[in-house]
Each structure stands twice: as C-alpha cells, then as structure tokens.
Design a protein around this motif. Structure first.
Motif, mmCIF file in Angstrom:
data_model
loop_
_atom_site.group_PDB
_atom_site.id
_atom_site.type_symbol
_atom_site.label_atom_id
_atom_site.label_comp_id
_atom_site.label_asym_id
_atom_site.label_seq_id
_atom_site.Cartn_x
_atom_site.Cartn_y
_atom_site.Cartn_z
ATOM 1 N N GLY A 138 0.797 18.295 -6.085
ATOM 2 C CA GLY A 138 2.025 18.557 -6.824
ATOM 3 C C GLY A 138 2.010 18.278 -8.313
ATOM 4 N N LEU A 139 0.855 17.982 -8.879
ATOM 5 C CA LEU A 139 0.781 17.744 -10.322
ATOM 6 C C LEU A 139 0.659 19.074 -11.066
ATOM 7 C CD1 LEU A 139 -1.605 14.670 -10.399
ATOM 8 C CD2 LEU A 139 0.887 14.696 -10.560
ATOM 9 N N LEU A 140 1.471 19.236 -12.072
ATOM 10 C CA LEU A 140 1.499 20.471 -12.850
ATOM 11 C C LEU A 140 0.228 20.596 -13.687
ATOM 12 C CD1 LEU A 140 3.274 22.904 -13.725
ATOM 13 C CD2 LEU A 140 4.135 21.434 -15.556
ATOM 14 N N VAL A 141 -0.427 21.758 -13.622
ATOM 15 C CA VAL A 141 -1.606 22.055 -14.437
ATOM 16 C C VAL A 141 -1.195 22.890 -15.643
ATOM 17 C CG1 VAL A 141 -3.871 23.187 -14.478
ATOM 18 C CG2 VAL A 141 -3.153 21.906 -12.441
ATOM 19 N N ALA A 142 -0.441 23.951 -15.412
ATOM 20 C CA ALA A 142 0.042 24.824 -16.484
ATOM 21 C C ALA A 142 1.171 25.678 -15.922
ATOM 22 C CB ALA A 142 -1.080 25.720 -17.002
ATOM 23 N N HIS A 143 2.045 26.156 -16.825
ATOM 24 C CA HIS A 143 3.125 27.021 -16.351
ATOM 25 C C HIS A 143 3.558 27.992 -17.432
ATOM 26 C CE1 HIS A 143 6.745 25.592 -18.516
ATOM 27 N NE2 HIS A 143 6.065 24.468 -18.619
ATOM 28 N N ASN A 144 4.142 29.074 -16.955
ATOM 29 C CA ASN A 144 4.765 30.085 -17.796
ATOM 30 C C ASN A 144 6.069 30.454 -17.082
ATOM 31 O OD1 ASN A 144 5.159 32.024 -19.770
ATOM 32 N ND2 ASN A 144 4.037 33.585 -18.645
ATOM 33 N N LEU A 145 6.976 29.488 -17.022
ATOM 34 C CA LEU A 145 8.225 29.637 -16.281
ATOM 35 C C LEU A 145 9.394 29.880 -17.222
ATOM 36 C CD1 LEU A 145 7.889 26.699 -13.712
ATOM 37 C CD2 LEU A 145 7.594 29.138 -13.254
ATOM 38 N N PRO A 146 10.447 30.505 -16.717
ATOM 39 C CA PRO A 146 11.663 30.638 -17.519
ATOM 40 C C PRO A 146 12.227 29.249 -17.840
ATOM 41 C CG PRO A 146 11.809 31.930 -15.478
ATOM 42 C CD PRO A 146 10.565 31.127 -15.405
ATOM 43 N N ALA A 147 12.965 29.157 -18.923
ATOM 44 C CA ALA A 147 13.469 27.868 -19.408
ATOM 45 C C ALA A 147 14.392 27.164 -18.418
ATOM 46 C CB ALA A 147 14.192 28.065 -20.738
ATOM 47 N N HIS A 148 15.071 27.893 -17.564
ATOM 48 C CA HIS A 148 16.017 27.264 -16.638
ATOM 49 C C HIS A 148 15.350 26.609 -15.425
ATOM 50 C CE1 HIS A 148 15.556 31.219 -14.723
ATOM 51 N NE2 HIS A 148 15.932 30.630 -13.609
ATOM 52 N N ILE A 149 14.032 26.763 -15.272
ATOM 53 C CA ILE A 149 13.312 26.164 -14.149
ATOM 54 C C ILE A 149 12.510 24.967 -14.645
ATOM 55 C CG2 ILE A 149 11.556 26.511 -12.375
ATOM 56 C CD1 ILE A 149 12.410 29.432 -12.263
ATOM 57 N N GLU A 150 12.727 23.830 -14.026
ATOM 58 C CA GLU A 150 12.022 22.596 -14.396
ATOM 59 C C GLU A 150 10.621 22.649 -13.774
ATOM 60 O OE1 GLU A 150 10.420 19.121 -15.061
ATOM 61 O OE2 GLU A 150 10.982 19.370 -12.979
#
Length: 145
Positions: free
Chosen positions: A40-52
């Motif tokens: 569950g550790l975040l590596v990288a993301h390209n998510l919309p701003a409303h998603i944590e």
C-alpha cells in the motif's frame, strides 16, 4: 493546540510517473493512474486533485490482496487484474510484480482499449522498478565492501 499539516511523501519515481502520464494521454476517458507497492505504499500517481493518493494506494493494495486470495481459492492459480465497474466509472488494478498499477476511467472508456494499453505499461513499470532495486542493491554491496 498546534495545527496538523500533511507530511509530504517520498519523491515520485520520475520514470514511472512518465509512464502513467503517457498512458493517460493514449487512452480516451482515462482519468488517472497510480502505482503502489503490494503493502500500500505509494510509488507514483497521476490522479485528479479530488482523490487522495495515499488512501487510494492503500485501497488498491487491499483490493489486490483480496483478489489474489479469491483467484487462488477459486482456481489455485495466480492473479492478473480486477475490474471494478461503478455507475460513474471503472477502476482496474493490474498485478505488477511487487507493485500494482491502478487505472481510473470514466464510464465511456473502452475497457478493451484500456487493457490493451495498460497491461504492457504494468510490465514496463515492473521492469523499471526491478532494475532500480537491483541497481541500489549493487551500489549498497559495493559500499559495504
């Protein structure tokens, strides 16, 4: 009382982030993506701003674990991907070595096209992260000598 502030996470992996951005550009109606470790550790993301992103990474890891268990119990084999379709879009989680690729898409997305583009990206990300891990191990071994 002091004010609580969000603690910044580690810097995202630039190569993985580039893969995520390119994937989003290639697939119409894709709304975001993230890569997280199996714990569950975040590596990288390209998510919309409303998603944590860290919360989404944790949920993706939980779904990945459950899906592995379900596939193993039902068929005794490995797990590749799970599609969760909702009224407002889809979430697809692809197993990728010690990580997972989670892709978000609007309801209009062509799921076949999404799979066609995302599966190879999951493999590329696995290879990139494995190579980086091996390089770090070699560097650490040289320093220990």
């Amino acid at each position: 009382m002091g004010r609580l502030t969000k603690v910044p996470g580690p810097e995202p992996n630039a190569a993985v982030l580039a893969e995520l951005k390119a994937l989003c550009e290639r697939v119409p109606h894709m709304t975001g993506a993230l890569v997280a470790s199996n714990d569950g550790l975040l590596v990288a993301h390209n998510l919309p701003a409303h998603i944590e992103p860290t919360g989404m990474a944790a949920m993706a890891a939980a779904q990945l674990s459950l899906s592995h268990r379900l596939a193993s119990t039902a068929h005794g084999g490995g797990f590749h991907e799970v599609v969760v379709r909702g009224t407002d879009g889809s979430v697809v989680i692809y197993a990728a070595g010690w990580t997972s690729l989670t892709v978000l898409a609007a309801p209009e997305v062509n799921i076949g096209r999404l799979h066609l583009e995302s599966r190879p990206v999951a493999r590329v990300i696995t290879d990139q992260l494995s190579a980086m891990t091996n390089d770090r191990k070699k560097t650490h071994a040289r320093k220990s000598e």
